[in-house]
Design an enzyme around this catalytic site. Structure first.
Site, mmCIF file in Angstrom:
data_model
loop_
_atom_site.group_PDB
_atom_site.id
_atom_site.type_symbol
_atom_site.label_atom_id
_atom_site.label_comp_id
_atom_site.label_asym_id
_atom_site.label_seq_id
_atom_site.Cartn_x
_atom_site.Cartn_y
_atom_site.Cartn_z
ATOM 1 N N HIS A 20 -3.323 -7.206 -5.874
ATOM 2 C CA HIS A 20 -2.059 -7.077 -6.603
ATOM 3 C C HIS A 20 -1.920 -5.682 -7.217
ATOM 4 O O HIS A 20 -0.822 -5.120 -7.263
ATOM 5 C CB HIS A 20 -1.979 -8.134 -7.702
ATOM 6 N N ASP A 123 4.400 -8.498 -12.092
ATOM 7 C CA ASP A 123 3.778 -9.292 -11.037
ATOM 8 C C ASP A 123 4.256 -10.737 -11.093
ATOM 9 O O ASP A 123 4.581 -11.265 -12.153
ATOM 10 C CB ASP A 123 2.251 -9.244 -11.207
ATOM 11 N N GLN A 352 -10.152 1.468 3.538
ATOM 12 C CA GLN A 352 -9.539 0.725 4.642
ATOM 13 C C GLN A 352 -8.422 1.480 5.358
ATOM 14 O O GLN A 352 -8.393 1.528 6.594
ATOM 15 C CB GLN A 352 -9.021 -0.623 4.131
ATOM 16 N N SER A 372 -3.456 -6.047 3.682
ATOM 17 C CA SER A 372 -4.198 -5.719 4.903
ATOM 18 C C SER A 372 -3.318 -5.866 6.138
ATOM 19 O O SER A 372 -3.360 -5.035 7.055
ATOM 20 C CB SER A 372 -5.427 -6.623 5.028
ATOM 21 N N GLN A 392 -1.916 -16.899 3.171
ATOM 22 C CA GLN A 392 -2.421 -16.252 4.387
ATOM 23 C C GLN A 392 -2.127 -17.022 5.670
ATOM 24 O O GLN A 392 -1.966 -16.412 6.738
ATOM 25 C CB GLN A 392 -3.920 -15.989 4.221
#
EC number: 2.4.1.-
Length: 480
Positions: A20, A123, A352, A372, A392
């Protein structure tokens, strides 16, 4: 100085979890580059992570900073110093963490009263920030940090409860009303959604998330209109939400240094990592990483190792264990020696975006967390989908059935933090499927087109660039 000439002031309030925080810090950097005075609000334990991510932007003269408010975690049963969801010691502590996060409301309101920003980007897990901001006449924008597809599918499941029509956990049902026919099973749904679980802390919180989303000023989405246009339209026209898609936010990291400084300190030197990748052929390496929160038990890690070895592919594997012990015998005997010429193992945090953007990387094994997923799309990569929890399983459907750049590994059960067990044969099959053969090449062509589309969206006059500028112009007209 009048409100016409002073810069727009925005508070960014990310939930304390890396998945987040990282995109919201990217967002604050993006806003700062457009002349906005940005303040990121967090707790003392998370301040260093944010500070290292914004250091270069500050040196360039942009107005961006961090301010902290106290976190009373120990009063809610958390270990001392546990201020980030990714550091909770067990799945049971997750609920304590969410309860403790609610205690941030009072100090956050004191901050708003003192500074009176023009807008709050709060958030999703701070639903009360809508009312907190409203006390001072400040508009609140919601940030979920996921795809339009997941937002639409999740809301359709929540409203219509199609899982009540099936007789077993493994019987598929169609999510009603979506632009595509999408099937799921009960076992793939978040447990707090299912009947009988409505008394959970998380279920109550998510109900509040939806209620305050409707009463907020609108929603910021880390996505691209061209990627999921039918679902962006559904979100606005069917669910009646105001929304601005301004992603991919990760693309605000332009050079090697910015990509390497994103998130936590990497467990590998960036130059060592790049040197290893430079020695490989284009599209020849599989990157394997399951995000910052998922931690697999040792038997699953051993199975991943066996599957990757059997695939015959070159790979970078980011390993995060559930166990804290220092034993190294959780991998198959002799594994590291056998794969040393074709594998790079990273124990801890990896740079990443830096890795995904390298020309040698040709596929991504991912848990389908949205950060991702979008980073993989932006890099133009096909993916092996291995969803674990949260939204997910929805993102997996987007990749495999809508965008058609994903191959499912076969995870079938939603399990908080630890995931469904997947055998080595399934891992080997899926990895080969994204790297070898005609279908793999077809997926790669589609993925590359999407990567180019993502980069165009954030350039001048691109769709996300235009949305951001329209939003900022609107907020300037609403200055407190």
């Amino acid at each position: 100085m009048g409100s016409e000439t002073r810069p727009l002031s925005i508070f960014f309030f990310p939930f304390m979890a890396h998945g987040h925080m990282i995109p919201m810090v990217d967002m604050a950097r993006l806003f700062a580059s457009q002349g906005v005075r940005c303040t990121i609000v967090t707790t003392p334990g998370n301040q260093p992570l944010i500070a290292r991510s914004i250091g270069k932007v500050q040196l360039l003269g942009f107005e961006i900073g961090v301010t902290t408010i106290p976190f009373r975690g120990t009063e809610f049963g958390l270990p001392d110093g546990c201020e980030n969801l990714d550091s909770v010691p067990s799945p049971q502590h997750v609920f304590h963490f969410f309860e403790a996060a609610g205690s941030l409301r009072e100090p956050f309101e004191q901050l708003l009263e003192e500074h009176k920003p023009d807008c709050v980007v709060g958030d999703m897990f701070f639903p009360w920030s809508t009312d907190s901001a409203a006390k001072f006449g400040i508009p609140r924008l919601v940030f979920h940090g996921t795809s339009y597809f997941a937002l639409c599918a999740g809301e359709a499941v929540r409203i219509h409860k199609p899982y009540l029509s099936v007789s077993s956990d493994d019987e598929p049902f169609v999510i009603p009303g979506l632009p595509d026919e999408i099937k799921l099973t009960k076992s793939q749904l978040p447990m707090h959604l299912l009947e009988g679980k409505k008394d959970s802390v998380l279920a109550q919180l998510l109900d509040e998330v939806k209620e305050t989303e409707v009463s907020s000023y609108g929603v910021i989405v880390n996505s691209i209109y061209e990627l999921e246009p039918a679902y962006a339209d559904y979100f606005r026209n069917v669910l009646k939400r105001r929304a601005w898609e301004i992603g991919p936010l990760s693309l605000c990291n332009r050079d090697v240094e910015e990509k390497a400084m994103r998130g936590m300190q990497a467990a590998i030197d960036q130059h060592e990592c790049l040197k290893w990748l430079d020695s490989k052929e284009p599209d020849s390496v599989v990157y394997v990483c399951f995000g910052s929160t998922c931690k697999f038990p040792d038997d699953q890690l051993a199975e991943i190792a066996s599957g990757l070895e059997a695939s015959g592919q070159q790979f970078i594997w980011v390993i995060r264990r559930m166990s804290d012990d220092s034993k190294e015998d959780y991998l198959p005997k002799g594994f590291e020696e056998r794969v040393k010429d074709r594998a790079l193992l990273i124990r801890g945090w990896a740079p990443q975006v830096l890795i995904l953007d390298h020309q040698s990387v040709g596929g991504f094994v991912s848990h389908c967390g949205w950060n991702s997923t979008l980073e993989g799309i932006s890099a133009g990569l096909p993916m092996v989908t291995w969803p674990v929890f949260a939204e997910q399983f929805y993102n997996e459907k987007l990749l495999t059935e809508v965008l058609k750049i994903g191959v499912a590994v076969g995870a079938r059960k939603w399990r908080q933090l630890v995931g469904d067990f997947v055998h080595k044969d399934a891992i080997q099959r899926a990895v080969r499927e994204i790297m070898e053969g005609e279908e793999a090449e077809e997926r790669r062509i589609i993925a590359r087109q999407m990567g180019k589309m993502a980069k165009r969206a954030v350039e001048k006059d691109g769709s996300s660039w235009t949305n951001l500028n329209n939003l900022l112009q609107e907020l300037k007209l609403k200055k407190v």
